[in-house]
Scaffold this motif. Sequence first.
Motif, PDB file in Angstrom:
ATOM      1  N   ALA A 531      34.069  39.546  43.450  1.00 52.41           N
ATOM      2  CA  ALA A 531      35.363  40.209  43.324  1.00 52.41           C
ATOM      3  C   ALA A 531      35.603  41.154  44.490  1.00 52.41           C
ATOM      4  O   ALA A 531      36.708  41.226  45.042  1.00 52.41           O
ATOM      5  CB  ALA A 531      35.429  40.971  41.998  1.00 52.41           C
ATOM      6  N   ARG A 532      34.563  41.887  44.870  1.00 50.23           N
ATOM      7  CA  ARG A 532      34.734  42.815  45.985  1.00 50.23           C
ATOM      8  C   ARG A 532      35.025  42.061  47.277  1.00 50.23           C
ATOM      9  O   ARG A 532      35.731  42.565  48.151  1.00 50.23           O
ATOM     10  CB  ARG A 532      33.485  43.668  46.145  1.00 50.23           C
ATOM     11  N   ALA A 533      34.480  40.853  47.411  1.00 51.65           N
ATOM     12  CA  ALA A 533      34.747  40.035  48.593  1.00 51.65           C
ATOM     13  C   ALA A 533      36.093  39.324  48.508  1.00 51.65           C
ATOM     14  O   ALA A 533      36.473  38.605  49.441  1.00 51.65           O
ATOM     15  CB  ALA A 533      33.630  39.010  48.766  1.00 51.65           C
ATOM     16  N   ALA A 537      38.186  33.311  42.604  1.00 49.46           N
ATOM     17  CA  ALA A 537      37.968  31.975  42.037  1.00 49.46           C
ATOM     18  C   ALA A 537      36.539  31.811  41.536  1.00 49.46           C
ATOM     19  O   ALA A 537      36.289  31.049  40.602  1.00 49.46           O
ATOM     20  CB  ALA A 537      38.286  30.905  43.089  1.00 49.46           C
ATOM     21  N   ARG A 538      35.607  32.505  42.140  1.00 48.31           N
ATOM     22  CA  ARG A 538      34.226  32.453  41.658  1.00 48.31           C
ATOM     23  C   ARG A 538      33.903  33.634  40.754  1.00 48.31           C
ATOM     24  O   ARG A 538      33.030  33.532  39.883  1.00 48.31           O
ATOM     25  CB  ARG A 538      33.256  32.416  42.845  1.00 48.31           C
ATOM     26  N   ALA A 539      34.590  34.753  40.947  1.00 50.88           N
ATOM     27  CA  ALA A 539      34.292  35.943  40.143  1.00 50.88           C
ATOM     28  C   ALA A 539      34.735  35.766  38.694  1.00 50.88           C
ATOM     29  O   ALA A 539      33.989  36.099  37.758  1.00 50.88           O
ATOM     30  CB  ALA A 539      34.970  37.170  40.748  1.00 50.88           C
ATOM     31  N   SER A 563      32.077  47.069  29.286  1.00 55.60           N
ATOM     32  CA  SER A 563      32.156  47.008  30.747  1.00 55.60           C
ATOM     33  C   SER A 563      32.561  45.616  31.203  1.00 55.60           C
ATOM     34  O   SER A 563      33.424  45.463  32.078  1.00 55.60           O
ATOM     35  CB  SER A 563      30.804  47.391  31.343  1.00 55.60           C
ATOM     36  N   SER A 564      31.969  44.590  30.622  1.00 49.62           N
ATOM     37  CA  SER A 564      32.323  43.214  31.003  1.00 49.62           C
ATOM     38  C   SER A 564      33.780  42.913  30.686  1.00 49.62           C
ATOM     39  O   SER A 564      34.477  42.244  31.463  1.00 49.62           O
ATOM     40  CB  SER A 564      31.424  42.216  30.261  1.00 49.62           C
ATOM     41  N   ARG A 565      34.245  43.389  29.528  1.00 48.23           N
ATOM     42  CA  ARG A 565      35.639  43.124  29.146  1.00 48.23           C
ATOM     43  C   ARG A 565      36.601  43.793  30.142  1.00 48.23           C
ATOM     44  O   ARG A 565      37.609  43.213  30.553  1.00 48.23           O
ATOM     45  CB  ARG A 565      35.881  43.614  27.718  1.00 48.23           C
ATOM     46  N   ASN A 566      36.286  45.037  30.516  1.00 44.56           N
ATOM     47  CA  ASN A 566      37.119  45.746  31.487  1.00 44.56           C
ATOM     48  C   ASN A 566      37.082  45.043  32.842  1.00 44.56           C
ATOM     49  O   ASN A 566      38.110  44.881  33.511  1.00 44.56           O
ATOM     50  CB  ASN A 566      36.627  47.182  31.635  1.00 44.56           C
ATOM     51  N   ASN A 567      35.893  44.621  33.269  1.00 41.18           N
ATOM     52  CA  ASN A 567      35.770  43.952  34.558  1.00 41.18           C
ATOM     53  C   ASN A 567      36.567  42.646  34.594  1.00 41.18           C
ATOM     54  O   ASN A 567      37.211  42.329  35.599  1.00 41.18           O
ATOM     55  CB  ASN A 567      34.294  43.657  34.854  1.00 41.18           C
ATOM     56  N   LEU A 568      36.519  41.893  33.508  1.00 38.98           N
ATOM     57  CA  LEU A 568      37.273  40.645  33.460  1.00 38.98           C
ATOM     58  C   LEU A 568      38.770  40.925  33.482  1.00 38.98           C
ATOM     59  O   LEU A 568      39.533  40.236  34.173  1.00 38.98           O
ATOM     60  CB  LEU A 568      36.889  39.846  32.211  1.00 38.98           C
ATOM     61  N   ALA A 569      39.205  41.927  32.730  1.00 44.70           N
ATOM     62  CA  ALA A 569      40.628  42.286  32.738  1.00 44.70           C
ATOM     63  C   ALA A 569      41.083  42.667  34.139  1.00 44.70           C
ATOM     64  O   ALA A 569      42.167  42.271  34.596  1.00 44.70           O
ATOM     65  CB  ALA A 569      40.879  43.438  31.762  1.00 44.70           C
ATOM     66  N   TYR A 570      40.247  43.436  34.826  1.00 48.83           N
ATOM     67  CA  TYR A 570      40.597  43.838  36.184  1.00 48.83           C
ATOM     68  C   TYR A 570      40.687  42.622  37.110  1.00 48.83           C
ATOM     69  O   TYR A 570      41.572  42.543  37.971  1.00 48.83           O
ATOM     70  CB  TYR A 570      39.565  44.820  36.715  1.00 48.83           C
ATOM     71  N   ALA A 571      39.784  41.672  36.932  1.00 51.96           N
ATOM     72  CA  ALA A 571      39.825  40.466  37.759  1.00 51.96           C
ATOM     73  C   ALA A 571      41.096  39.664  37.483  1.00 51.96           C
ATOM     74  O   ALA A 571      41.736  39.151  38.407  1.00 51.96           O
ATOM     75  CB  ALA A 571      38.581  39.619  37.504  1.00 51.96           C
ATOM     76  N   TYR A 572      41.464  39.547  36.195  1.00 57.51           N
ATOM     77  CA  TYR A 572      42.716  38.862  35.862  1.00 57.51           C
ATOM     78  C   TYR A 572      43.901  39.565  36.522  1.00 57.51           C
ATOM     79  O   TYR A 572      44.796  38.927  37.090  1.00 57.51           O
ATOM     80  CB  TYR A 572      42.918  38.851  34.345  1.00 57.51           C
ATOM     81  N   GLU A 573      43.921  40.886  36.410  1.00 52.76           N
ATOM     82  CA  GLU A 573      45.035  41.640  36.994  1.00 52.76           C
ATOM     83  C   GLU A 573      45.080  41.445  38.505  1.00 52.76           C
ATOM     84  O   GLU A 573      46.155  41.263  39.087  1.00 52.76           O
ATOM     85  CB  GLU A 573      44.880  43.127  36.663  1.00 52.76           C
ATOM     86  N   SER A 574      43.901  41.479  39.166  1.00 53.98           N
ATOM     87  CA  SER A 574      43.851  41.284  40.614  1.00 53.98           C
ATOM     88  C   SER A 574      44.370  39.912  41.006  1.00 53.98           C
ATOM     89  O   SER A 574      44.938  39.732  42.084  1.00 53.98           O
ATOM     90  CB  SER A 574      42.414  41.459  41.116  1.00 53.98           C
ATOM     91  N   ALA A 575      44.177  38.944  40.115  1.00 56.53           N
ATOM     92  CA  ALA A 575      44.665  37.588  40.373  1.00 56.53           C
ATOM     93  C   ALA A 575      46.125  37.416  39.979  1.00 56.53           C
ATOM     94  O   ALA A 575      46.679  36.324  40.125  1.00 56.53           O
ATOM     95  CB  ALA A 575      43.802  36.577  39.619  1.00 56.53           C
TER      96      ALA A 575
END
Length: 734
Positions: A531-533, A537-539, A563-575
């Motif tokens: 995600a940081r990179a 699509a892989r994160a 923490s995992s739920r928040n991280n996934l939500a953030y990844a969805y939002e970033s996408a």
Amino acid sequence: MTVPGFEASGDRAVAAESIGVAVTGDHARVVVLPPEAVPRVKEVEAAPGTANLPGLASKVFVGRDEALDQLRGMLTSEGDAAVTQAGAVHGLGGIGKSALALHYAIRYRNVYSLTWWINAESPESIEAGLAALTVRLCPNWPRSATAEECTAWAVAWLQCHPGWLLIFDNVEHPDQLRPYLGSLPDGHHLVTSRKATGWHAIRHTLPLDLLEAEASTDLVCSLAYDRQTPTSEQRKEAELLAAELGYLPLALEQAGAYLHQTGKEIGAYRRALPRMLPKYSEGIDPERTVARVWNQSIQAVQERGPLAVTLLNAASWLAPDNIPRALLTPLAPTVDEADDEIDDALGVLRAYNLITLSGPTFSVHRLLQAVLRTPPAADASHPSAGRVAAELALHVAVLSGDDALRATAGQWEALAPHITAFAINLPPASATKATFEIFDWATVNARHAEQTARAIPLCEAALAQRESVLGSTHPDTLSSRNDLAGAYVTAGDLARAIPLCEATLAEREDVLGGTHPDTLSSRNNLAGAYARAGDLARAIPLYELTLAQREDVLGGTHPDTLSSRNNLAYAYESAGDLARAIPLYEVTLGQCEAVLGGTHPDTLSSRNNLAYAYESAGDLARAIPLYEATLSQRGSILGGAHPDTLSSRNNLAGAYARAGDLARAIPLYEVTLAQCEDVLGGTHPDTLSSRNNLAGAMALQQQMAASSDALGGAAKRQALSERRSDPTTGDTST
């Protein structure tokens, strides 16, 4: 902003950009000064002649007058200069850089309002030097302040009071000075370093070469015979000795001091050198030449007391500076009289110029350390006595607290550089059980102190030792590999972090199984690195898998699951997938409130994240109340000027502006800008964003006054830095 999966901290170097705050070089952290300390920044004046020079300059100073004149010209024309070494000296210390800086400081001391000497070998030591300035100028307040607050105060003071001289001695990496050179323009910066390259930020450098033969002979004779004139035979012997010592100022000064103290003839001293170390014919090897001098001194110390040699050998495995006397107490032969025995032994070492005492700590020249760590060929297969002694001292120190794993801030700051040096200096495959316990203690406390990125050398050394001693797939080795990967991510070194994360995950899946908690941590960490990179699509698939497995293995409300739920939500939002991000944020917030409480920092971050997602979806009716609640709670818990509070105020102002409520948006933007300027400084990225946001809102207000159809011309709001994900859930080896 904290990257999903790993918690960022930034470089160690701290720069103050405005009164009341210290900011890391990459602006990832800020340090806000207590209100009572801020007025003193302008009120406190340095007494005339204030300085902390590391001693008196040698009365014998030969061959450097031209260099002193050059240095003065560089500083008065450009404001900063670096004293480096010519490449032919092999990058070793002892060329006389610090001596030149000291003579300059003494000669021109009356020109400056303050002269301050800083050991600049590491970011930590630079901060410590600045913190010491705070203690000198404002002695009462620092008793209750943290080290970072003391550093912030010192930099703010230097910004307000011109005409000073800062001496950064023995800088290892030029980049470590970037925050200071850029934010402290009203004085002179004098830098010494063993490195001759990397000084493009400083216009002029002054390379120092070896002394000329005649000047070297003068130095030896002046020190050895004091005011007496040497005979022609004595001077000839001094010439031969200077040649054997390689014309290195440090070696010459050490030899002259020993000869003066012992009364030994120069010829006898010189003739003893070949019996200790082989003579080099081609060129000069400064390290071996210096070793000849120091071994003579060590033999004399041994006759005065073996404990002194034990302490010196142990110290050679630690960091060269700020070695606590108390750290070596376990090496004393008598428990009841340990303090006195340590003091007496250190006094012997000081008498022979082998260490520098400074209150409760002492320093050893790093070149002497290298010589002492080099075993004779016959003993190369056995652990050196110094290494064993250093390990014993460190092991006692890390296990002496009430909590065997958690250190106090002071204990961690005192021990961290010495544990790191010990780890780096260890021969391959030589770690013991005690060694690993020391490494584990340091790794855990680096994480507690949010210094994971700065612990990279320690993590690298610990991993290398575990791989060679335990094997590449041992669980403890996998934990060390995970720790190092996390440190790389925190430091932003994704090119090294991602392959290491991938390898660690694959090995943990193979050794521990796909759903072991450590495997889940590795999967989460790899997703965070992706995600940081920017590789969502892989994160995202990894985050989805980790969340599902944590729900199944740990339960739906376990902190790691949240923490995992928040991280996934953030990844969805970033996408840009708000349809999936918002429900996840809503669930996460509800569970954080139930499990952690409504005002826990993670709950506040979760509430902010959900509000931001609502705003991104255009749902201001739900975003604004959440922003208002978050701002109120952060102001109450963290304070009105805390960076997270500033972000919340900016976010709320932006939501008001987006809703067309400029009457409430503009005052909030004005307050945010004023506090950003006061806390972060006028050029901090968040301050620039805040200034842009206020300008855009005011321009929109003018447009609306002129035309009711001006909404389309609104400037886009810029978000301030905001932590939008949980800290890393990676594990450490225990």
